[in-house]
Scaffold this active site. Structure first.
Site, PDB file in Angstrom:
ATOM      1  N   CYS A 140      90.011  26.284  70.828  1.00 53.57           N
ATOM      2  CA  CYS A 140      91.119  27.042  71.406  1.00 53.57           C
ATOM      3  C   CYS A 140      90.637  28.366  72.014  1.00 53.57           C
ATOM      4  CB  CYS A 140      92.130  27.369  70.323  1.00 53.57           C
ATOM      5  SG  CYS A 140      92.648  25.939  69.388  1.00 53.57           S
TER       6      CYS A 140
ATOM      7  N   ARG B 107      85.526  26.224  76.761  1.00 55.40           N
ATOM      8  CA  ARG B 107      85.572  25.986  75.321  1.00 55.40           C
ATOM      9  C   ARG B 107      86.186  24.630  74.984  1.00 55.40           C
ATOM     10  NH1 ARG B 107      85.411  31.150  72.654  1.00 55.40           N
ATOM     11  NH2 ARG B 107      86.644  30.444  70.912  1.00 55.40           N
TER      12      ARG B 107
ATOM     13  N   TRP C 230      92.996  23.176  71.539  1.00 53.29           N
ATOM     14  CA  TRP C 230      92.186  21.973  71.298  1.00 53.29           C
ATOM     15  C   TRP C 230      92.726  21.384  70.005  1.00 53.29           C
ATOM     16  CZ3 TRP C 230      88.252  20.220  67.856  1.00 53.29           C
ATOM     17  CH2 TRP C 230      87.467  19.189  68.371  1.00 53.29           C
TER      18      TRP C 230
ATOM     19  N   ASN D 236      93.842  30.652  66.866  1.00 49.53           N
ATOM     20  CA  ASN D 236      92.602  29.872  66.918  1.00 49.53           C
ATOM     21  C   ASN D 236      92.119  29.734  65.478  1.00 49.53           C
ATOM     22  OD1 ASN D 236      90.205  28.737  67.564  1.00 49.53           O
ATOM     23  ND2 ASN D 236      89.368  30.482  68.682  1.00 49.53           N
ATOM     24  N   GLY D 237      91.824  28.503  65.033  1.00 50.20           N
ATOM     25  CA  GLY D 237      91.347  28.306  63.661  1.00 50.20           C
ATOM     26  C   GLY D 237      92.273  27.390  62.880  1.00 50.20           C
TER      27      GLY D 237
ATOM     28  N   GLU E  46      67.703  14.302  71.123  1.00 49.47           N
ATOM     29  CA  GLU E  46      68.418  15.206  72.021  1.00 49.47           C
ATOM     30  C   GLU E  46      68.674  14.539  73.382  1.00 49.47           C
ATOM     31  OE1 GLU E  46      70.141  17.662  71.897  1.00 49.47           O
ATOM     32  OE2 GLU E  46      70.138  18.609  73.871  1.00 49.47           O
TER      33      GLU E  46
ATOM     34  N   LYS F  84      72.329  13.994  74.989  1.00 46.16           N
ATOM     35  CA  LYS F  84      72.663  14.551  76.301  1.00 46.16           C
ATOM     36  C   LYS F  84      73.265  13.472  77.191  1.00 46.16           C
ATOM     37  CE  LYS F  84      72.671  17.713  76.028  1.00 46.16           C
ATOM     38  NZ  LYS F  84      72.679  18.802  75.120  1.00 46.16           N
TER      39      LYS F  84
ATOM     40  N   GLU G 287      76.827  12.111  75.739  1.00 39.96           N
ATOM     41  CA  GLU G 287      77.970  13.026  75.724  1.00 39.96           C
ATOM     42  C   GLU G 287      78.515  13.302  77.118  1.00 39.96           C
ATOM     43  OE1 GLU G 287      77.295  17.074  74.345  1.00 39.96           O
ATOM     44  OE2 GLU G 287      75.238  16.992  75.018  1.00 39.96           O
TER      45      GLU G 287
ATOM     46  N   HIS H 205      62.618  -3.619  63.198  1.00 35.86           N
ATOM     47  CA  HIS H 205      63.304  -3.901  61.937  1.00 35.86           C
ATOM     48  C   HIS H 205      64.796  -4.156  62.154  1.00 35.86           C
ATOM     49  CE1 HIS H 205      59.664  -3.136  59.732  1.00 35.86           C
ATOM     50  NE2 HIS H 205      59.489  -2.054  60.461  1.00 35.86           N
TER      51      HIS H 205
ATOM     52  N   LYS I 143      83.167  23.421  73.521  1.00 36.38           N
ATOM     53  CA  LYS I 143      81.914  24.175  73.553  1.00 36.38           C
ATOM     54  C   LYS I 143      81.611  24.797  72.197  1.00 36.38           C
ATOM     55  CE  LYS I 143      78.302  26.074  75.408  1.00 36.38           C
ATOM     56  NZ  LYS I 143      77.149  25.160  75.540  1.00 36.38           N
TER      57      LYS I 143
HETATM   58  C1  F6R Z   1      75.564  19.142  72.661  1.00 37.91           C
HETATM   59  C2  F6R Z   1      76.060  20.380  72.096  1.00 37.91           C
HETATM   60  C3  F6R Z   1      76.506  20.361  70.679  1.00 37.91           C
HETATM   61  C4  F6R Z   1      76.158  21.692  69.987  1.00 37.91           C
HETATM   62  C5  F6R Z   1      76.766  21.733  68.578  1.00 37.91           C
HETATM   63  C6  F6R Z   1      76.403  23.000  67.856  1.00 37.91           C
HETATM   64  O1  F6R Z   1      75.161  19.316  73.985  1.00 37.91           O
HETATM   65  O2  F6R Z   1      76.140  21.380  72.754  1.00 37.91           O
HETATM   66  O3  F6R Z   1      75.974  19.283  69.985  1.00 37.91           O
HETATM   67  O4  F6R Z   1      74.762  21.818  69.950  1.00 37.91           O
HETATM   68  O5  F6R Z   1      78.158  21.622  68.658  1.00 37.91           O
HETATM   69  O6  F6R Z   1      76.869  24.123  68.531  1.00 37.91           O
HETATM   70  P1  F6R Z   1      76.264  25.548  68.266  1.00 37.91           P
HETATM   71  O7  F6R Z   1      74.855  25.537  68.725  1.00 37.91           O
HETATM   72  O8  F6R Z   1      77.127  26.484  69.054  1.00 37.91           O
HETATM   73  O9  F6R Z   1      76.345  25.786  66.787  1.00 37.91           O
END
Ligand code: F6R
Length: 601
Positions: free
Chosen positions: A2, A27, A73, A97-98, A476, A480, A483, A499, A596
């Site tokens: 949010c 966000r 959100w 927010n929260g 990773e 990437k 997502e 396996h 985000k």
């Molecule tokens: C993927 C991504 C997420 C963040 C995760 C942790 O591209 O960005 O997997 O890495 O939500 O977020 P932070 O680093 O802000 O704790």
């Protein structure tokens, strides 16, 4: 997660609030709303979906000088107009927010007192509770002080009350909130980009503090209503950081910033001498064990970190996902350092894991991007990466900067443990200097990665394989890709395929193999041959020169010291994921269902 923005001042509030909400879009959200005071009345307008849907319902010229806005959100209750914020009960209207954890308890109590609720949200309950306290206290500050003692959980609240049409109030616990000052009026916001168009001067609201904001004044109080003085911060970046700067997507812009991000992060802790590393990392000397805890991509940097620290520092490292770590039995002791890694510094699970270690009196270190974030403020020690503002939901430059920190830590520990001898040390130092150029060159080869993406983007599943540190990078790379492109992708330890998972390989299934670890190169090549024999379309990324016809596509990256190699390896894979997503017409900067900053559990 949010986003909150609020304004009170001499200028019309609706255009400012909408601009603020747009700046917080990164966000992630699924509905938006605004409440403002006009002609002595609070008006609330909200809508499901994008901010543009809300804009269509607004009169931007309406005579209103105080208002609050919100992007939601969904957590408690589905994403719809009723659950969207702001919520009003009695004389109050709030944005939140929260999560108010004791909302069920409060709801029951309020229903018994005659309140009834329209939405499924904890926010409406919080608003009712504030209204109920106000009926007894008849003073907003006293009411909010009491509310902070009643609410459990995480919250940043923007609050308006019809009895004080010229004041805006805010309280927070755990969820981020700033209060910003400008000549034309004052703001509250969940993050700096929301106010940058109007001002770069802001205060950080701390846990359980209360802010009263009017057109000309901001006043802060602690939970017991003792006024407090706060230092004002100046955001040094320009508004331009929040713009795409000519790139089609923020993600592409951020990938292209990685040479600079590497340089800025490294230069902050390393001046080319071992003395600078000693100065910045000597505090690590006393630890015999390390736990690295994080979520998502930050967890993946931890996987790379584990490999490097164990190999060069000879210290056992346990790397764990924060949502598991926070609830599990931990075997840490006074010789353990818990390292949490987080771009935002606000991730709820990472924050909870950090608090758990702190409660158990274990030393903590945070590797964080956002200055003054909750994680940064709580950890015993903080190492800031210098990635700047990251807008694309999928992290790229912050991931790379976190790797740079683990590289420096490993160089220092390798020097201490004598795993890295002087000659090797100076070779690494020389390579660090060249890295920004090598990173730039790797990015500049994007056309060759894009050409591969054009061949595989229609596939329904794509596999990644690697061993050791290359497996960490595979994790990773796979995240990437999935997502942002929504293509199912799994990363496997190359030796583990046979396996079970190898049964999924059929003719033309793309398998992206990473082989940069010279000690394991031959082993990975054998695994490549296994999948090739079953018809896989193999894309190999390596720092070795390949003599035989092993693969269908080959990406050659520069051969640097293993401590630095994974920094180069991830770049073609970020760009490959980007182009696959672009070809599939996905919302690259704001992938569906993602946020985000994940500030809820
Ligand atoms: C993927 C991504 C997420 C963040 C995760 C942790 O591209 O960005 O997997 O890495 O939500 O977020 P932070 O680093 O802000 O704790």
């Amino acid at each position: 997660m949010c986003g909150i923005i609020g304004y009170v001042g001499r200028e019309l509030c609706i255009p400012k609030i909408i601009h603020g909400l747009q700046s917080l879009e990164y966000r992630g959200y699924d509905s938006a709303g605004i409440a403002y005071i006009s002609k002595g009345k609070i008006k609330t307008i909200k809508e499901k979906g994008k901010i543009i849907n809300l804009e269509k319902l607004l009169n931007f010229d309406e005579e209103a000088y105080l208002g609050i806005g919100h992007t939601r959100w969904a957590t408690h209750g589905v994403a719809n107009k009723i659950n969207a914020h702001p919520h009003s009960v009695g004389k109050f209207t709030i944005v939140h927010n929260g999560i108010i954890e004791n909302y069920n308890e409060l709801k029951e109590e309020l229903i018994n007192k005659g309140y009834n609720f329209k939405s499924e949200t904890d926010t409406e309950i919080a608003c009712a509770k504030i209204d109920e306290i106000y009926k007894q206290e008849k003073d907003i500050l006293k009411t909010l002080s009491k509310a902070t003692k009643v609410f459990r959980g995480s919250y940043a609240l923007g609050i308006i009350c019809i009895d004080e049409p010229n004041s805006l109030y805010a309280i927070r616990n755990t969820s981020p909130l700033i209060v910003a000052k400008s000549n034309e009026g004052n703001f509250i916001a969940s993050d700096v980009p929301a106010i940058l168009k109007f001002t770069n001067k802001y205060f950080l609201l701390d846990d359980l503090e209360i802010a009263k904001i009017t057109m000309d004044k901001v006043t802060f109080y602690n939970q017991d209503l003792i006024p407090i003085d706060k230092n004002i911060n100046t955001f040094e970046g320009s508004v331009e950081v929040a713009l795409k700067n000519g790139y089609e997507h923020f993600m592409l812009k951020e990938i292209n910033e990685q040479d600079k991000v590497f340089k800025d992060t490294i230069n902050y802790y390393f001046d080319g001498t071992i003395d600078s590393l000693k100065k910045n990392f000597k505090f690590l000397d006393k630890y015999k064990k390390i736990d690295i805890v994080a979520c998502g991509s930050a967890y993946h940097t931890g996987c790379v970190g584990k490999y490097l620290i164990e190999n060069y520092g000879n210290i056992p490292v346990n790397v764990e996902v924060a949502s598991e770590y926070r609830y599990k039995k931990c075997f840490y002791d006074k010789d353990t350092l818990v390292i949490v890694v987080s771009q935002s510094g606000e991730t709820a699970d990472t924050l909870a894991a950090l608090k758990k270690a702190k409660n158990d009196k274990i030393d903590t270190l945070a590797i964080v991007n956002v200055i003054g974030s909750s994680i940064a403020r709580i950890a015993d020690k903080v190492i800031y990466i210098k990635a700047g503002c990251e807008i694309a939901v999928a992290t790229t430059k912050a991931y790379l900067a976190q790797l740079a920190i683990f590289s420096l830590i490993s160089i220092y520990l390798g020097y201490k443990s004598k795993e890295i001898k002087d000659e090797e040390l100076y070779k690494i130092f020389k390579e660090i200097k060249q890295m920004p150029k090598l990173i730039k060159n790797t990015i500049n080869n994007y056309e060759s990665y894009f050409a591969i993406a054009d061949k595989i983007y229609k596939n329904k599943q794509i596999f990644f394989i690697g061993r050791g540190i290359d497996y960490a990078t595979s994790l990773e790379a796979s995240l990437k890709l999935k997502e942002i492109s929504y293509i199912n992708s799994v990363a496997y330890q190359a030796g583990e395929l046979k396996h079970g998972t190898i049964s999924l390989i059929e003719k033309n299934t793309p398998v992206i193999a990473i082989a940069t670890d010279k000690n394991l190169f031959e082993k990975t090549i054998s695994n490549i041959k296994e999948v090739k024999a079953r018809g896989a379309y193999v894309i190999l990324i390596s720092n070795e020169v390949i003599k035989e016809q092993l693969c269908d596509e080959f990406i050659k990256i520069d051969d640097v010291h293993p401590i630095l190699e994974s920094i180069l390896t991830i770049i073609p894979l970020q760009l490959l994921a980007y182009k696959v997503a672009k070809n599939n017409k996905c919302d690259i900067d704001k992938p569906r269902n993602l946020a985000k900053s994940v500030t809820v559990e």
